[in-house]
Motif scaffolding. Structure first.
Motif, PDB file in Angstrom:
ATOM      1  N   PRO A  34       0.797  -1.229   0.000  1.00 52.16           N
ATOM      2  CA  PRO A  34       0.000   0.000   0.000  1.00 52.16           C
ATOM      3  C   PRO A  34       0.826   1.273   0.000  1.00 52.16           C
ATOM      4  O   PRO A  34       0.289   2.364  -0.094  1.00 52.16           O
ATOM      5  N   ASP A  35       2.157   1.139   0.103  1.00 51.33           N
ATOM      6  CA  ASP A  35       2.979   2.319   0.358  1.00 51.33           C
ATOM      7  C   ASP A  35       3.179   3.208  -0.858  1.00 51.33           C
ATOM      8  O   ASP A  35       3.061   4.414  -0.792  1.00 51.33           O
ATOM      9  N   LEU A  36       3.512   2.592  -1.981  1.00 46.82           N
ATOM     10  CA  LEU A  36       3.847   3.400  -3.147  1.00 46.82           C
ATOM     11  C   LEU A  36       3.349   2.757  -4.422  1.00 46.82           C
ATOM     12  O   LEU A  36       3.370   1.541  -4.562  1.00 46.82           O
ATOM     13  N   ASP A  37       2.965   3.610  -5.337  1.00 44.73           N
ATOM     14  CA  ASP A  37       2.529   3.146  -6.647  1.00 44.73           C
ATOM     15  C   ASP A  37       3.706   3.273  -7.607  1.00 44.73           C
ATOM     16  O   ASP A  37       3.783   4.197  -8.409  1.00 44.73           O
ATOM     17  N   MET A  38       4.651   2.354  -7.481  1.00 43.96           N
ATOM     18  CA  MET A  38       5.851   2.436  -8.300  1.00 43.96           C
ATOM     19  C   MET A  38       6.303   1.041  -8.717  1.00 43.96           C
ATOM     20  O   MET A  38       5.997   0.051  -8.052  1.00 43.96           O
ATOM     21  N   PRO A  39       7.040   0.959  -9.817  1.00 42.13           N
ATOM     22  CA  PRO A  39       7.543  -0.340 -10.267  1.00 42.13           C
ATOM     23  C   PRO A  39       8.473  -0.977  -9.237  1.00 42.13           C
ATOM     24  O   PRO A  39       9.085  -0.286  -8.412  1.00 42.13           O
ATOM     25  N   GLN A  40       8.618  -2.278  -9.338  1.00 38.17           N
ATOM     26  CA  GLN A  40       9.385  -3.030  -8.354  1.00 38.17           C
ATOM     27  C   GLN A  40      10.856  -2.611  -8.290  1.00 38.17           C
ATOM     28  O   GLN A  40      11.456  -2.618  -7.225  1.00 38.17           O
ATOM     29  N   ILE A  41      11.451  -2.252  -9.428  1.00 36.47           N
ATOM     30  CA  ILE A  41      12.875  -1.918  -9.420  1.00 36.47           C
ATOM     31  C   ILE A  41      13.165  -0.749  -8.482  1.00 36.47           C
ATOM     32  O   ILE A  41      14.217  -0.682  -7.855  1.00 36.47           O
ATOM     33  N   GLU A  42      12.209   0.164  -8.360  1.00 34.95           N
ATOM     34  CA  GLU A  42      12.387   1.309  -7.472  1.00 34.95           C
ATOM     35  C   GLU A  42      12.441   0.846  -6.014  1.00 34.95           C
ATOM     36  O   GLU A  42      13.283   1.286  -5.234  1.00 34.95           O
ATOM     37  N   HIS A  43      11.525  -0.048  -5.662  1.00 30.52           N
ATOM     38  CA  HIS A  43      11.512  -0.570  -4.288  1.00 30.52           C
ATOM     39  C   HIS A  43      12.777  -1.359  -3.996  1.00 30.52           C
ATOM     40  O   HIS A  43      13.394  -1.206  -2.938  1.00 30.52           O
ATOM     41  N   LEU A  44      13.201  -2.190  -4.939  1.00 34.85           N
ATOM     42  CA  LEU A  44      14.389  -3.012  -4.736  1.00 34.85           C
ATOM     43  C   LEU A  44      15.622  -2.143  -4.504  1.00 34.85           C
ATOM     44  O   LEU A  44      16.416  -2.390  -3.591  1.00 34.85           O
ATOM     45  N   LEU A  45      15.794  -1.133  -5.327  1.00 34.17           N
ATOM     46  CA  LEU A  45      16.965  -0.272  -5.202  1.00 34.17           C
ATOM     47  C   LEU A  45      16.889   0.619  -3.967  1.00 34.17           C
ATOM     48  O   LEU A  45      17.905   0.884  -3.322  1.00 34.17           O
ATOM     49  N   ARG A  55      13.533   9.324  -6.280  1.00 37.37           N
ATOM     50  CA  ARG A  55      13.900   8.383  -7.317  1.00 37.37           C
ATOM     51  C   ARG A  55      15.374   7.998  -7.215  1.00 37.37           C
ATOM     52  O   ARG A  55      16.227   8.815  -6.865  1.00 37.37           O
ATOM     53  N   ILE A  56      15.658   6.747  -7.526  1.00 34.12           N
ATOM     54  CA  ILE A  56      17.030   6.243  -7.567  1.00 34.12           C
ATOM     55  C   ILE A  56      17.531   6.322  -9.006  1.00 34.12           C
ATOM     56  O   ILE A  56      16.817   5.943  -9.938  1.00 34.12           O
ATOM     57  N   ASP A  57      18.759   6.830  -9.193  1.00 30.10           N
ATOM     58  CA  ASP A  57      19.376   6.845 -10.522  1.00 30.10           C
ATOM     59  C   ASP A  57      19.914   5.448 -10.805  1.00 30.10           C
ATOM     60  O   ASP A  57      20.981   5.071 -10.321  1.00 30.10           O
ATOM     61  N   VAL A  58      19.162   4.686 -11.561  1.00 34.90           N
ATOM     62  CA  VAL A  58      19.491   3.280 -11.797  1.00 34.90           C
ATOM     63  C   VAL A  58      20.866   3.129 -12.437  1.00 34.90           C
ATOM     64  O   VAL A  58      21.686   2.299 -12.005  1.00 34.90           O
ATOM     65  N   GLU A  59      21.154   3.912 -13.446  1.00 32.45           N
ATOM     66  CA  GLU A  59      22.427   3.772 -14.158  1.00 32.45           C
ATOM     67  C   GLU A  59      23.618   4.123 -13.280  1.00 32.45           C
ATOM     68  O   GLU A  59      24.715   3.585 -13.454  1.00 32.45           O
ATOM     69  N   GLU A  60      23.392   5.001 -12.318  1.00 34.56           N
ATOM     70  CA  GLU A  60      24.477   5.393 -11.422  1.00 34.56           C
ATOM     71  C   GLU A  60      24.861   4.265 -10.469  1.00 34.56           C
ATOM     72  O   GLU A  60      26.046   4.038 -10.198  1.00 34.56           O
ATOM     73  N   VAL A  61      23.877   3.563  -9.953  1.00 37.15           N
ATOM     74  CA  VAL A  61      24.168   2.519  -8.958  1.00 37.15           C
ATOM     75  C   VAL A  61      24.327   1.127  -9.584  1.00 37.15           C
ATOM     76  O   VAL A  61      24.837   0.216  -8.929  1.00 37.15           O
TER      77      VAL A  61
END
Length: 231
Positions: A31-42, A207-213
């Motif tokens: 219920p916390d966030l309406d975001m794709p899984q990759i965001e939660h994982l990172l 937001r997490i910068d995926v390419e950076e991490v």
């Protein structure tokens, strides 16, 4: 489900390929966030990395703990969300009342089966959670994938992957089912306790910068997993 998915014959892909595949989904039970899984994982992984910089296995565990949700994908049978996400619980012994929506267990035939409706049921005191059959979900599937592909993650990492959806309410808040745990479980539970606050409370709109991490996590994947895994 374990017979169907335990053969790991659906596909071969890398950990990162699975992360990208999972990015198509949003967990309806979260219920916390309406975001794709990759965001939660990172977010989970980066929050752990900040507080436990020397525990790289824990960073990676944070990243991959939910990859079993790939069971939602059409190429994996497109299982319904109720069969993949949400809390898990032991079967083969009495259903503890602290389980979520425990009143519905009365509809389960095991509830009235004297072989399975006592405190220990089919198990014995201190037998270890490894001997306990859990309800099917993404936790057990990712555990099977990691174990059968010979990950070098420590046992605490595998424990977190396997039991993070079991931990939330019965095990953590109420201490239910601890009579089935052995000493190794109790040691690993300390790390699951650490992990839990990041899994549940690290989510934010930042937001997490995926390419950076990504390079850092790719190095951890290479350290603890083969390049391609059977799923």
């Amino acid at each position: 489900m374990r017979d169907a998915y335990g053969r790991l014959d659906k596909t071969e892909m890398s950990i990162w390929e699975c992360i990208e595949l999972l990015n198509e989904f949003i967990d309806d039970s979260d219920p916390d966030l309406d975001m794709p899984q990759i965001e939660h994982l990172l977010q989970t992984a980066e929050a752990i990395r900040k507080d436990y910089p020397d525990e790289d296995w824990l960073h990676l565990t944070g990243l991959i703990h939910d990859l079993g949700k790939v069971l939602l994908h059409p190429s994996f049978g497109e299982l319904p969300q109720w069969a993949v996400v949400g809390d898990t619980f032991p079967v083969g012994c009495a259903f503890d009342e602290c389980n979520v929506h425990s009143k519905y267990f009365k509809e389960n035939p095991d509830y009235h089966n004297p072989e399975f409706n006592t405190k220990f049921g089919a198990y014995s005191e201190g037998c270890g959670l490894d001997k306990v059959l859990m309800s099917w979900g993404h936790d057990d599937y990712m555990y099977l994938v990691a174990k059968e592909n010979k990950t070098t993650l420590p046992s605490a990492g595998l424990f977190i992957i396997r039991y993070h959806s079991f931990y939330r309410k019965p095990l953590h808040k109420h201490g239910a089912y601890t009579h089935l745990m052995n000493e190794e479980d109790k040691e690993n539970l300390k790390w699951l306790h650490v992990f839990n606050k990041y899994d549940l409370y690290s989510k934010s709109s930042i937001r997490i910068d995926v390419e950076e991490v990504k390079p850092y996590y790719m190095s951890l994947i290479d350290k603890y997993f083969p390049g391609k895994l059977r799923w």
